[in-house]
Enzyme design. Structure first.
Site, PDB file in Angstrom:
ATOM      1  N   GLU A 372       0.995  -1.373  -0.065  1.00 32.87           N
ATOM      2  CA  GLU A 372      -0.293   0.251  -0.081  1.00 32.87           C
ATOM      3  C   GLU A 372       0.981   1.526  -0.189  1.00 32.87           C
ATOM      4  O   GLU A 372       2.168   1.555   0.921  1.00 32.87           O
ATOM      5  CB  GLU A 372      -0.766  -0.170   1.658  1.00 32.87           C
ATOM      6  CG  GLU A 372      -2.041  -0.573   1.236  1.00 32.87           C
ATOM      7  CD  GLU A 372      -3.021  -0.374   2.379  1.00 32.87           C
ATOM      8  OE1 GLU A 372      -2.660   0.467   3.528  1.00 32.87           O
ATOM      9  OE2 GLU A 372      -3.666  -1.603   3.224  1.00 32.87           O
TER      10      GLU A 372
HETATM   11  P1  P53 Z   1      -7.730   5.726   4.942  1.00 30.57           P
HETATM   12  C1  P53 Z   1      -3.976   4.863   9.513  1.00 30.57           C
HETATM   13  C2  P53 Z   1      -2.526   5.043   8.812  1.00 30.57           C
HETATM   14  C3  P53 Z   1      -2.800   4.379   8.210  1.00 30.57           C
HETATM   15  C4  P53 Z   1      -3.299   3.212   7.395  1.00 30.57           C
HETATM   16  O1  P53 Z   1      -6.184   4.915   5.115  1.00 30.57           O
HETATM   17  C5  P53 Z   1      -4.262   3.136   7.570  1.00 30.57           C
HETATM   18  C6  P53 Z   1      -4.677   3.407   8.358  1.00 30.57           C
HETATM   19  C7  P53 Z   1      -6.163   4.282   8.709  1.00 30.57           C
HETATM   20  O2  P53 Z   1      -6.878   4.826   8.473  1.00 30.57           O
HETATM   21  O3  P53 Z   1      -4.906   1.799   6.881  1.00 30.57           O
HETATM   22  C8  P53 Z   1      -4.347   1.187   5.252  1.00 30.57           C
HETATM   23  O4  P53 Z   1      -8.848   4.999   4.071  1.00 30.57           O
HETATM   24  C9  P53 Z   1      -5.475   0.164   5.100  1.00 30.57           C
HETATM   25  C10 P53 Z   1      -6.692   0.795   4.278  1.00 30.57           C
HETATM   26  C11 P53 Z   1      -6.769   2.370   3.654  1.00 30.57           C
HETATM   27  C12 P53 Z   1      -5.302   2.706   3.667  1.00 30.57           C
HETATM   28  O5  P53 Z   1      -4.613   2.596   4.524  1.00 30.57           O
HETATM   29  O6  P53 Z   1      -8.010   5.749   5.899  1.00 30.57           O
HETATM   30  O7  P53 Z   1      -4.835  -0.996   5.030  1.00 30.57           O
HETATM   31  O8  P53 Z   1      -7.374  -0.090   4.327  1.00 30.57           O
HETATM   32  O9  P53 Z   1      -8.102   2.812   3.416  1.00 30.57           O
HETATM   33  C13 P53 Z   1      -5.753   4.331   3.823  1.00 30.57           C
HETATM   34  O10 P53 Z   1      -7.118   7.063   3.681  1.00 30.57           O
END
Ligand code: P53
Length: 477
Positions: A372
């Site tokens: 990611e």
């Molecule tokens: P969103 C926080 C910090 C780092 C990763 O996040 C995180 C989060 C959760 O907020 O989660 C990952 O959608 C996760 C995904 C998520 C993505 O980061 O809050 O594995 O499910 O969507 C982005 O912007």
């Protein structure tokens, strides 16, 4: 020089954030379904506010999400057009075991993913499957209390054995728990935990963490038994902690903040609890609920590779007076004055990716996989639905450049890169649709209005070229 010839370029999603179809074909309810968009979300996903059912006051974005459940063929065709070598997705546990504690799986759920994997292979796309991405069957939360209960191991064993057996030959890359360290920050989302009045929260969290860690080792064991070709990874929400200053108290604070995250990976990759964690828990009178055989299981069934998400670096301070924190992120951190931030306050630090990769590789000496990375931003489509997302291209290009430096200059062994939310989907942190990460625009807003039509953005064409040149051409023209 350059990335591996078989470098796994692609994109990543999670079931609850894109599938929708929450009650189709026998699917049961999960924690993530009942997490609404809006103000209450943070308290709910962190287990502070008990909210276990739908109500009329809130909007629940996961119910329909972007309707990938019914449109996956169209979406995978677009991934194929970009030239994806891999697609990271997650299995919705409640499609396979709607309540979680059944003996026999739901055939319709199994069939859905089988068809989806076959669709991927049509385009030469290798699935990378997260077994648990922030989902836990609601029934297991209500009946057993989620991962705080050791019984979860039996249900997880049944789930993983079912998956490895059924998808043998179709899937070879697996991740056991998404961002396993999120349990410390959003335990309802991470582990189905709702706190009870007056309990020692830290004790509950580390008990649940122990269960997940043992479950992860058990799944790794089964994966290898069912098919020696299976490769299993752990998954960390990564991001190096910088000391707020060269003051030794800040350096120590940064080291401790890193260890809070690495703790999980230390167990999954080295196979035992690290000394610093044992000491800390002992000092606080917290007992780890080891049972017979746990230590051996952890030691003998460590992961094959280390995967992680990276959005930002972090800053830690040992000075209690320093408390200006970044907002809008579950992983709050002291603000770094040298970095810009996204519209959601996530600080942008491409070089931090190189630093983080080196840190992790030094520590574990196993292949890494970036599963990611990306920029959550507000997109403004023109009258044809086209988005010129140069800001997203800039973010991704600078991070891919830093990633290549870690490989080419520092010698880090890297298997692949999947950018987050390769198609616009629901945000995990906020539940919003308007926080978009995708190469593909999806017409839907925070309240669920929109046609759900898919339109490639400018970054779609850019990423296609990046993949075609194996990361050599990152230019935006
Ligand atoms: P969103 C926080 C910090 C780092 C990763 O996040 C995180 C989060 C959760 O907020 O989660 C990952 O959608 C996760 C995904 C998520 C993505 O980061 O809050 O594995 O499910 O969507 C982005 O912007």
């Amino acid at each position: 020089m350059g990335l591996r010839k078989d470098f796994l370029w692609g994109g990543a999603t999670a079931a609850n954030q894109l599938e929708g179809g929450y009650d189709q074909d026998g699917r049961g309810l999960a924690n993530v379904d009942v997490a609404p968009v809006g103000e209450d979300r943070r308290a709910i996903i962190s287990g502070e506010k008990k909210h276990l059912d739908f109500d009329d006051e809130h909007f629940y974005p996961a119910k329909e999400a972007i309707d990938h459940y019914n449109r996956y063929k169209e979406d995978i065709a677009l991934f194929g057009e970009m030239g994806f070598k891999t697609y990271r997705l997650s299995i919705a546990w409640t499609r396979i075991f709607p309540k979680g504690d059944e003996k026999e799986p739901n055939e319709a759920g199994l069939k859905f993913y089988e068809d989806l994997f076959k669709e991927c292979h049509k385009y030469g796309i290798e699935p990378l499957v997260t077994i648990t991405h922030f989902d836990c069957p609601m029934h297991l939360i209500k009946e057993y209390g989620g991962w705080r209960n050791r019984k979860m191991l039996d249900f997880y064993e049944n789930l993983t054995r079912t998956l490895f057996t059924r998808y043998k030959g179709l899937v070879k890359y697996w991740l056991t728990f998404n961002e396993i360290n999120i349990i410390l920050h959003a335990p309802f989302m991470g582990a189905g935990i709702v706190f009870e009045e007056g309990e020692n929260k830290k004790e509950v969290l580390y008990r649940a963490a122990h269960h997940e860690l043992v479950a992860s080792a058990m799944a790794t064991k089964i994966a290898h038994e069912v098919d020696p070709k299976n490769q299993v990874g752990c998954m960390l929400a990564a991001g190096k902690n910088y000391p707020n200053s060269p003051r030794p108290i800040d350096v120590l604070a940064a080291q401790q903040a890193d260890r809070q995250n690495y703790f999980f990976i230390d167990v999954q990759s080295r196979g035992e609890y690290p000394a610093y964690a044992l000491k800390e828990l002992e000092r606080e009178g917290i007992e780890i609920p080891f049972e017979e055989g746990d230590r051996e299981l952890l030691k003998e069934h460590t992961v094959d590779f280390i995967s992680f998400s990276y959005y930002s670096s972090r800053v830690a301070s040992g000075d209690p007076e320093v408390n200006e924190k970044t907002e809008g992120n579950i992983f709050a951190s002291v603000k770094n004055p040298y970095l810009e931030a996204s519209e959601w306050g996530w600080q942008i630090d491409p070089l931090g990716l190189r630093i983080t990769m080196n840190d992790i590789y030094d520590r574990y000496q196993k292949p890494l996989f970036i599963v990611e990375n990306g920029l959550g931003a507000i997109d403004k489509p023109d009258e044809n639905g086209y988005v010129e997302d140069d800001y997203r291209i800039d973010y991704l290009a600078s991070h891919i450049k830093a990633m290549k430096e870690a490989v080419e200059l520092d010698g880090v062994d890297l298997m692949g890169y999947t950018s987050w939310g390769c198609i616009d989907l629901v945000s995990a942190g906020t539940g919003e649709m308007k926080k978009r990460y995708g190469f593909i625009y999806v017409d839907r807003d925070n309240k669920g209005n929109g046609t759900l039509e898919r339109t490639p953005k400018k970054s779609f064409h850019w990423y296609k070229k990046v993949i075609e040149t194996n990361g050599e051409d990152l230019s935006n023209d």
